[in-house]
Design a protein around this motif. Sequence first.
Motif, PDB file in Angstrom:
ATOM      1  N   THR A  20       0.806  -1.212   0.000  1.00 27.02           N
ATOM      2  CA  THR A  20       0.000   0.000   0.000  1.00 27.02           C
ATOM      3  C   THR A  20       0.844   1.269   0.000  1.00 27.02           C
ATOM      4  N   SER A  21       2.119   1.156   0.366  1.00 28.79           N
ATOM      5  CA  SER A  21       2.984   2.334   0.322  1.00 28.79           C
ATOM      6  C   SER A  21       3.276   2.769  -1.105  1.00 28.79           C
TER       7      SER A  21
ATOM      8  N   THR B 201      -3.067  -3.618  -4.371  1.00 30.89           N
ATOM      9  CA  THR B 201      -4.397  -3.355  -3.824  1.00 30.89           C
ATOM     10  C   THR B 201      -4.822  -1.930  -4.161  1.00 30.89           C
ATOM     11  N   VAL B 202      -6.001  -1.804  -4.747  1.00 28.89           N
ATOM     12  CA  VAL B 202      -6.539  -0.480  -5.050  1.00 28.89           C
ATOM     13  C   VAL B 202      -7.808  -0.191  -4.251  1.00 28.89           C
TER      14      VAL B 202
ATOM     15  N   ILE C 234       0.276  -0.098   5.776  1.00 31.29           N
ATOM     16  CA  ILE C 234      -0.505  -0.431   6.969  1.00 31.29           C
ATOM     17  C   ILE C 234       0.352  -1.313   7.867  1.00 31.29           C
ATOM     18  N   ALA C 235       0.145  -1.210   9.170  1.00 28.12           N
ATOM     19  CA  ALA C 235       0.860  -2.078  10.110  1.00 28.12           C
ATOM     20  C   ALA C 235      -0.056  -3.230  10.513  1.00 28.12           C
ATOM     21  N   ASN C 236       0.480  -4.454  10.471  1.00 35.36           N
ATOM     22  CA  ASN C 236      -0.276  -5.596  10.981  1.00 35.36           C
ATOM     23  C   ASN C 236       0.610  -6.419  11.888  1.00 35.36           C
ATOM     24  N   ILE C 237      -0.009  -7.101  12.826  1.00 32.44           N
ATOM     25  CA  ILE C 237       0.746  -7.902  13.782  1.00 32.44           C
ATOM     26  C   ILE C 237       0.327  -9.361  13.698  1.00 32.44           C
ATOM     27  N   THR C 238       1.283 -10.215  14.038  1.00 30.27           N
ATOM     28  CA  THR C 238       1.023 -11.639  14.211  1.00 30.27           C
ATOM     29  C   THR C 238       1.512 -12.014  15.600  1.00 30.27           C
ATOM     30  N   VAL C 239       0.623 -12.530  16.429  1.00 28.60           N
ATOM     31  CA  VAL C 239       0.978 -12.948  17.780  1.00 28.60           C
ATOM     32  C   VAL C 239       1.263 -14.442  17.764  1.00 28.60           C
TER      33      VAL C 239
ATOM     34  N   GLY D 103      -7.000  -0.028   5.149  1.00 29.84           N
ATOM     35  CA  GLY D 103      -6.109   0.434   4.094  1.00 29.84           C
ATOM     36  C   GLY D 103      -6.307   1.908   3.821  1.00 29.84           C
ATOM     37  N   ARG D 104      -5.983   2.339   2.596  1.00 32.49           N
ATOM     38  CA  ARG D 104      -6.118   3.746   2.208  1.00 32.49           C
ATOM     39  C   ARG D 104      -7.564   4.216   2.214  1.00 32.49           C
TER      40      ARG D 104
END
Length: 363
Positions: A11-12, A98-99, A169-174, A240-241
């Motif tokens: 997305t950047s 991704t749009v 976007i920031a996403n985490i995996t625990v 997202g955006r």
Amino acid sequence: MEHYIGIMSGTSLDGIDAVLVVTDGQSIELKGCANAPIDAPLRERLLALAGGGAVTAREWGELDAALGQAYADITRQLLADTGLNATEVRAIGCHGQTVWHQPDAKLPFSLQLGDGNRIAALTGIPTVTDFRRKDMALGGQGAPLVPAFHQRVLAHPERLRIVVNIGGIANITVLAPERPVLGYDVGPGNMLMDAWCRRHTGAPYDRNAALARQGQVLPGLLAHLMAEPWLALPPPKSTGRELFNDVWLDARLAGDDAVADVQATLTEFTAAAIAQQAQAWPTGELLVCGGGGHNPLLMERLAALLPGWRAATTTEAGVDMDAMEAMAFAWLAHQTLHRLPGSLPEATGARRPAVLGALHFPD
């Protein structure tokens, strides 16, 4: 062991990453990397589209074809760099660009551009694309998809690890021992920082946090940003955006804030949103991948907001932080070709695991 290529543009919109790996689905080894910027006019058209701009059917088709061409070009570059023949690669896994991502609508959907037929035809390699929509058809968010790969390469039998991918976007995996994997988006990563920097300096991003270090965090603005209702939603969730964009930010600015102060506050916002989620867990390791791992101020703030945690990059844990996402889609292509699930319902909220993606043959 088989060769796979993974391609990622996030997305950047800061470029295209491609990797060559060998994997049997259980272990994976990085054999080569290539990256290329997205052509500036193409990037501007994609930014306008992702921002909700109107587009004709003709323009849509041109963008899809142009991205397919760009993905094929970087594949051929990677093959030339590594000396591998296309016939030696089992498949390409291409995330696409991704749009629009709309997981919570009456009819949820996610759209990625990048013609898989064109990639396959121009490279001579079977190509898997469209990884997200099967999960959404099964009631999931279609994102994040990388937690299954994070589990494969970074889970520790005795140690809590939270993997943070900081792209647009920031996403985490625990990854908690003896517990199901948990993964979800937590908010903006580099997206707002990059947009603000680009608007006021012309630079695509804040290199070495030089602009942010000139400013001070604005407590009132930070509180306003952290009050976004989406941040308080329980997982599974993705964004997202469509939410975190220039319009969203401008609505929260006073109008006379110093440019550097806003940049510092946006950096703190990204760190605080991540830290808020990690604080719900006992101390462990916070492992960062993606472009955010190169932002020294962001890394410093994560460490400061999470005392007792070890804040590091995934590179230090053995998986290249810049190659992580592209490697994930190479691995997902392996899963698809072997008819194995690529999604984790615990992360996406789907009713069941699924074989993901659409397969395009070169002939």
